[in-house]
Every structure is written in structure tokens, then in C-alpha cells.
Design an enzyme around this catalytic site. Structure first.
Site, PDB file in Angstrom:
ATOM      1  NE  ARG A  15      52.403   9.921 -27.640  1.00 56.96           N
ATOM      2  CZ  ARG A  15      51.593  10.588 -27.048  1.00 56.96           C
ATOM      3  NH1 ARG A  15      50.295  10.717 -27.243  1.00 56.96           N
ATOM      4  NH2 ARG A  15      51.915  11.391 -25.643  1.00 56.96           N
ATOM      5  CG  ASP A  16      51.030  14.349 -26.938  1.00 56.24           C
ATOM      6  OD1 ASP A  16      49.885  14.308 -27.460  1.00 56.24           O
ATOM      7  OD2 ASP A  16      51.240  14.627 -25.815  1.00 56.24           O
ATOM      8  CG  HIS A 211      52.518  15.279 -21.029  1.00 57.92           C
ATOM      9  ND1 HIS A 211      53.134  14.581 -22.044  1.00 57.92           N
ATOM     10  CD2 HIS A 211      51.505  16.029 -21.605  1.00 57.92           C
ATOM     11  CE1 HIS A 211      52.544  14.728 -22.967  1.00 57.92           C
ATOM     12  NE2 HIS A 211      51.464  15.311 -22.633  1.00 57.92           N
ATOM     13  CG  HIS A 213      48.583  19.437 -23.263  1.00 58.38           C
ATOM     14  ND1 HIS A 213      48.317  19.319 -24.513  1.00 58.38           N
ATOM     15  CD2 HIS A 213      49.063  18.165 -22.715  1.00 58.38           C
ATOM     16  CE1 HIS A 213      48.611  18.035 -24.943  1.00 58.38           C
ATOM     17  NE2 HIS A 213      49.082  17.268 -23.655  1.00 58.38           N
ATOM     18  CB  CYS A 244      45.038  13.834 -26.344  1.00 59.22           C
ATOM     19  SG  CYS A 244      44.109  12.277 -26.225  1.00 59.22           S
ATOM     20  CG  ASN A 253      51.741  18.254 -26.513  1.00 56.88           C
ATOM     21  OD1 ASN A 253      51.472  17.602 -25.511  1.00 56.88           O
ATOM     22  ND2 ASN A 253      51.410  17.943 -27.622  1.00 56.88           N
TER      23      ASN A 253
HETATM   24  P1  HMG Z   1      39.181  -1.119 -28.211  1.00 54.46           P
HETATM   25  O1  HMG Z   1      38.319  -1.198 -29.499  1.00 54.46           O
HETATM   26  O2  HMG Z   1      38.463  -1.286 -26.871  1.00 54.46           O
HETATM   27  O3  HMG Z   1      40.105  -2.657 -28.260  1.00 54.46           O
HETATM   28  O4  HMG Z   1      40.275  -0.094 -28.485  1.00 54.46           O
HETATM   29  P2  HMG Z   1      39.760  -4.082 -28.778  1.00 54.46           P
HETATM   30  O5  HMG Z   1      40.855  -4.694 -27.958  1.00 54.46           O
HETATM   31  O6  HMG Z   1      38.158  -4.317 -28.440  1.00 54.46           O
HETATM   32  O7  HMG Z   1      40.283  -4.260 -30.147  1.00 54.46           O
HETATM   33  C1  HMG Z   1      39.205  -3.618 -31.355  1.00 54.46           C
HETATM   34  C2  HMG Z   1      39.923  -3.538 -32.738  1.00 54.46           C
HETATM   35  O8  HMG Z   1      41.210  -2.997 -32.487  1.00 54.46           O
HETATM   36  C3  HMG Z   1      40.410  -4.993 -32.957  1.00 54.46           C
HETATM   37  O9  HMG Z   1      40.544  -5.085 -34.410  1.00 54.46           O
HETATM   38  C4  HMG Z   1      41.724  -5.138 -32.406  1.00 54.46           C
HETATM   39  O10 HMG Z   1      42.582  -6.064 -33.254  1.00 54.46           O
HETATM   40  C5  HMG Z   1      42.298  -3.809 -32.703  1.00 54.46           C
HETATM   41  P3  HMG Z   1      39.312  -5.405 -35.679  1.00 54.46           P
HETATM   42  O11 HMG Z   1      39.066  -7.008 -34.939  1.00 54.46           O
HETATM   43  O12 HMG Z   1      38.355  -4.723 -35.060  1.00 54.46           O
HETATM   44  O13 HMG Z   1      39.920  -5.280 -36.835  1.00 54.46           O
HETATM   45  N1  HMG Z   1      43.322  -3.396 -31.626  1.00 54.46           N
HETATM   46  C6  HMG Z   1      44.347  -2.773 -32.158  1.00 54.46           C
HETATM   47  N2  HMG Z   1      45.274  -2.508 -33.182  1.00 54.46           N
HETATM   48  C7  HMG Z   1      46.226  -2.134 -33.211  1.00 54.46           C
HETATM   49  N3  HMG Z   1      47.116  -1.879 -32.143  1.00 54.46           N
HETATM   50  C8  HMG Z   1      46.599  -2.215 -30.833  1.00 54.46           C
HETATM   51  C9  HMG Z   1      45.259  -2.566 -30.906  1.00 54.46           C
HETATM   52  N4  HMG Z   1      44.463  -2.997 -29.771  1.00 54.46           N
HETATM   53  C10 HMG Z   1      43.383  -3.394 -30.157  1.00 54.46           C
HETATM   54  N5  HMG Z   1      47.304  -1.801 -29.793  1.00 54.46           N
HETATM   55  C11 HMG Z   1      42.266   0.885 -27.795  1.00 54.46           C
HETATM   56  C12 HMG Z   1      41.132  -0.322 -27.175  1.00 54.46           C
HETATM   57  C13 HMG Z   1      43.336   1.157 -26.729  1.00 54.46           C
HETATM   58  C14 HMG Z   1      43.284  -0.137 -28.800  1.00 54.46           C
HETATM   59  C15 HMG Z   1      42.068   1.970 -28.547  1.00 54.46           C
HETATM   60  O14 HMG Z   1      40.961   2.723 -27.547  1.00 54.46           O
HETATM   61  C16 HMG Z   1      42.997   2.867 -28.926  1.00 54.46           C
HETATM   62  O15 HMG Z   1      43.705   2.441 -29.956  1.00 54.46           O
HETATM   63  N6  HMG Z   1      43.089   4.078 -28.466  1.00 54.46           N
HETATM   64  C17 HMG Z   1      43.978   5.174 -28.973  1.00 54.46           C
HETATM   65  C18 HMG Z   1      43.989   6.075 -27.799  1.00 54.46           C
HETATM   66  C19 HMG Z   1      45.326   6.907 -28.260  1.00 54.46           C
HETATM   67  O16 HMG Z   1      46.242   6.665 -29.067  1.00 54.46           O
HETATM   68  N7  HMG Z   1      44.997   8.212 -27.391  1.00 54.46           N
HETATM   69  C20 HMG Z   1      46.172   8.909 -27.727  1.00 54.46           C
HETATM   70  C21 HMG Z   1      47.260   8.794 -26.820  1.00 54.46           C
HETATM   71  S1  HMG Z   1      47.291   9.314 -25.169  1.00 54.46           S
HETATM   72  C22 HMG Z   1      47.384  10.808 -25.016  1.00 54.46           C
HETATM   73  O17 HMG Z   1      47.788  11.622 -25.977  1.00 54.46           O
HETATM   74  C23 HMG Z   1      47.794  11.475 -23.504  1.00 54.46           C
HETATM   75  C24 HMG Z   1      49.075  11.669 -23.412  1.00 54.46           C
HETATM   76  O18 HMG Z   1      49.802  12.516 -24.082  1.00 54.46           O
HETATM   77  C25 HMG Z   1      49.178  12.449 -21.808  1.00 54.46           C
HETATM   78  C26 HMG Z   1      48.317  13.465 -21.788  1.00 54.46           C
HETATM   79  O19 HMG Z   1      48.403  14.697 -22.262  1.00 54.46           O
HETATM   80  O20 HMG Z   1      47.252  13.153 -20.802  1.00 54.46           O
HETATM   81  C27 HMG Z   1      49.781  10.255 -23.227  1.00 54.46           C
HETATM   82 MG    MG Z   2      49.564  15.032 -24.138  1.00 52.53          MG
END
Ligand code: HMG
Ligand code: MG
Length: 297
Positions: A15-16, A211, A213, A244, A253
Site C-alpha cells: 500500500r504505502d 511509522h 520515514h 505519500c 518509508n
Molecule cells: P473528496 O473529493 O473530498 O470526496 O475526497 P467526496 O466524498 O466529495 O467524493 C468525490 C468523488 O470521490 C466522488 O466521485 C466519490 O464517489 C469518490 P465522483 O462523483 O466525483 O465520480 N469517492 C471515492 N471513490 C472511491 N473510494 C472512496 C471514495 N470516496 C469518495 N473511498 C477522499 C475524499 C478521502 C476520498 C480523497 O481525498 C482521497 O481518496 N484521498 C486519498 C488519500 C490517500 O490515499 N492518501 C495516501 C494515504 S495516507 C498516507 O500515506 C499516510 C500514512 O502512510 C501515514 C504517514 O506516513 O503519515 C497512512
Molecule cells: Mg507513510
């Protein structure tokens, strides 16, 4: 405090590690990576995320990957679910393909919360609450990732009080375990200790992980500092792949290989076979067309 005698690692490379790759990585490669990790002795694997494919196209094959993995006994498979839509997609499959654990992911920094999940910290908690309730009702374990607990690419230093506030909010909605993430690798042992202490005011030591990096080469020092506090669970990524997409500079990571080598050197058990782990690292680097780094021998 004496160091823990056993440490649990959650390998987040499927994933990450892969979410940031620009070229699509075929589902069969992701599945192959999961299989190699479990073969190497990893008992916790973060497989994919059910996020918007417009935001993170690389994870669009989430259901295909969950369908394709051959489950090994005793392994906990986790996925990220930022909202109810993501949770519902994660449990739309037959029960045997459900994740064992879901991860809601929030941030100690307001700016990063906006960039990463398009809402404020308060709004994120409102979105997570029904996800947490549904998962717990279904018997799925709930982890909370707390990003930017020492520094943020947009806000700079993050105060431990902000970390404590987020931990409290996570606890209040029923999140069972929280991960203290140094998303951009700016942590030092002192800063990480402060973030951990702020978290431990709300969560027991058995419900907290690190976690880290390795952006500035300090992830092992930060792991060591956390081990000295008794923290015995860490997220790591095979071959150190990943970062990210919404945090500039969030490369690297910390590699599972380097953490395992350090832990084994300290006489701490992990249950991981270093040779097989190296194979998993070589496999994913070859699939990505990268040369093995020194740690992925
Ligand atoms: P949004 O645009 O605010 O959501 O995104 P919305 O509810 O307004 O929906 C907009 C569109 O997205 C709609 O589709 C929804 O159906 C769709 P449209 O009508 O435009 O065709 N939608 C989805 N589709 C699939 N799966 C879903 C989903 N939700 C809405 N779950 C949202 C909000 C959170 C979805 C968006 O901002 C997003 O997907 N962000 C991705 C964030 C991400 O994955 N970041 C990386 C992971 S975090 C990380 O790496 C950090 C970590 O490792 C720890 C660290 O190191 O810090 C964990
Ligand atoms: Mg991370």
C-alpha cells in the site's frame, strides 16, 4: 526501561510502498509481493487502500488485489478506508475476502488533512466515526494512522499537544490502535519521544505503533528511541519503497530489511526470515525496474 524482547512489524509496502508509483503496477505483482512477505514471516500486511481512484490511481485495483491474495493462517491483512464509501467497498466482497483490519487515517496538521483527505481534522473524525462503528460491529479491528506527528510539509513543526488532541479524538470514536507517523522523516529521537508521550496519554503501550520515514536517515534512531519507551509495533516497507503522494519529500518509508537487521542485532525477535525478506524486496524492486539498494541484499 529495558527493550522489548519481541517486535511486531506491519509491512506496508503493497500500500504505502506502491501508492506513489506513477506507472501502474499490475495487481498480480502486488499479490506476488503480499505472498512473498507472508512467506518471509510477516504476520501483518497492509495490502491496499479503498480511496478515490482519481486521487490515488495506483490503488484502483484494491478489490482485485484483495480477491487475489492467498490467505495464510495467522496473517492480518489491512486496508485503508478514509470514509464509508471506502469501507463499504472493502466489505462488498465475500466475507473471506474482507480485510481483518481497516485503517482510518487522520493528521495532526490541519493543512495536511486538507491536502491528503480534503477535509479538516474535525470533519475527518466525523467521517471516521461511522466507519469505525461499522467495522467494530463486523468484528474488524480498527487502526488509526496519525500523520505529521512531528512535522508537516505545509505547516512545519507540529506541537505534541496537536498529536495528543488527535489521539484523544481517535480514542473517543473507538479506534483501537494508533500509529504515530513521521510522514516526512523530520523527526529526531527527542521529537518522536514527545509525540509518543502525547499519544501514550490516551492509548496503552500495546495499542501504539511507530511509522517512520527515513528521508533524513533518522528512522532507525527514531525506532530505537521508541523501543526504549516500550513501543513494540512498527510499520515498515520492504526495500524501503514508497511515500505519500500528498506530502512532498515523504520518500522512503523505513525499510523492513534495515529494521529487522537492527532488531535481530539487538537480540529482539521478529519471526521474520531475513533471506526470504530480501527476496521479497528484490522481487518488488525488479518489478519496478530499480536496482537493489544496499539494504536489500
Ligand atoms: P473528496 O473529493 O473530498 O470526496 O475526497 P467526496 O466524498 O466529495 O467524493 C468525490 C468523488 O470521490 C466522488 O466521485 C466519490 O464517489 C469518490 P465522483 O462523483 O466525483 O465520480 N469517492 C471515492 N471513490 C472511491 N473510494 C472512496 C471514495 N470516496 C469518495 N473511498 C477522499 C475524499 C478521502 C476520498 C480523497 O481525498 C482521497 O481518496 N484521498 C486519498 C488519500 C490517500 O490515499 N492518501 C495516501 C494515504 S495516507 C498516507 O500515506 C499516510 C500514512 O502512510 C501515514 C504517514 O506516513 O503519515 C497512512
Ligand atoms: Mg507513510
Amino acid at each position: 526501561m529495558s527493550l522489548p524482547t519481541r517486535v511486531k512489524l506491519v509491512d506496508v509496502s503493497p500500500r504505502d510502498g506502491l501508492q506513489n508509483e506513477k506507472t501502474p503496477v499490475p495487481a498480480e505483482v502486488k499479490i506476488g509481493l503480499v505472498h512473498r512477505l507472508q512467506e518471509a514471516g510477516l504476520r501483518d500486511i497492509e495490502v491496499t487502500s479503498f480511496v478515490s481512484p482519481k486521487w490515488v490511481p495506483q490503488m484502483a485495483d484494491n478489490a482485485e488485489v484483495m480477491h487475489g491474495i492467498r490467505r495464510a493462517p495467522g496473517v492480518r491483512y489491512s486496508v485503508l478506508t478514509p470514509n464509508l464509501k471506502g469501507y463499504e467497498a472493502a466489505v462488498a466482497a465475500p466475507r473471506e475476502e474482507w480485510p481483518d483490519e481497516i485503517v482510518v487515517f487522520g493528521s495532526a496538521s490541519e493543512a495536511f488533512s486538507q491536502k491528503n483527505i480534503n477535509c479538516s481534522i474535525a470533519e475527518s473524525i466525523e467521517r471516521f466515526a461511522p466507519v469505525v462503528a461499522a467495522a467494530r460491529e463486523a468484528g474488524i479491528h480498527v487502526r488509526g494512522a496519525m500523520s505529521c506527528t512531528v512535522g508537516c510539509p505545509y505547516e512545519g513543526d507540529i506541537a505534541p499537544e496537536a498529536v495528543g488532541r488527535l489521539a484523544r479524538l481517535m480514542k473517543d470514536i473507538g479506534v483501537q490502535h494508533v500509529g504515530v507517523a513521521d510522514t516526512i522523516g523530520v523527526g529526531t529521537p527527542d521529537k518522536v519521544r514527545a509525540a509518543m508521550e502525547a499519544t501514550l496519554a490516551h492509548y496503552a503501550i500495546d495499542d501504539v505503533s511507530g511509522h517512520f520515514h527515513d528521508t533524513y536517515g533518522r528512522a532507525l534512531d527514531n525506532t530505537r528511541a521508541s523501543l526504549e519507551m516500550g513501543v513494540w509495533q512498527y510499520d515498515t516497507s520492504a526495500a524501503g519503497i514508497g511515500g505519500c503522494p500528498y506530502a512532498r519529500g515523504a520518500t522512503g518509508n523505513v525499510s523492513t530489511e534495515s529494521v529487522v537487521a537492527m532488531l535481530h542485532g539487538l537480540g529482539i525477535a521478529t519471526g521474520i526470515d531475513e533471506g526470504k525478506l530480501a527476496e521479497a524486496g528484490r522481487f518488488i524492486l525488479a518489478a519496478l525496474g530499480r536496482a537493489p539498494a544496499a539494504v536489500a541484499h
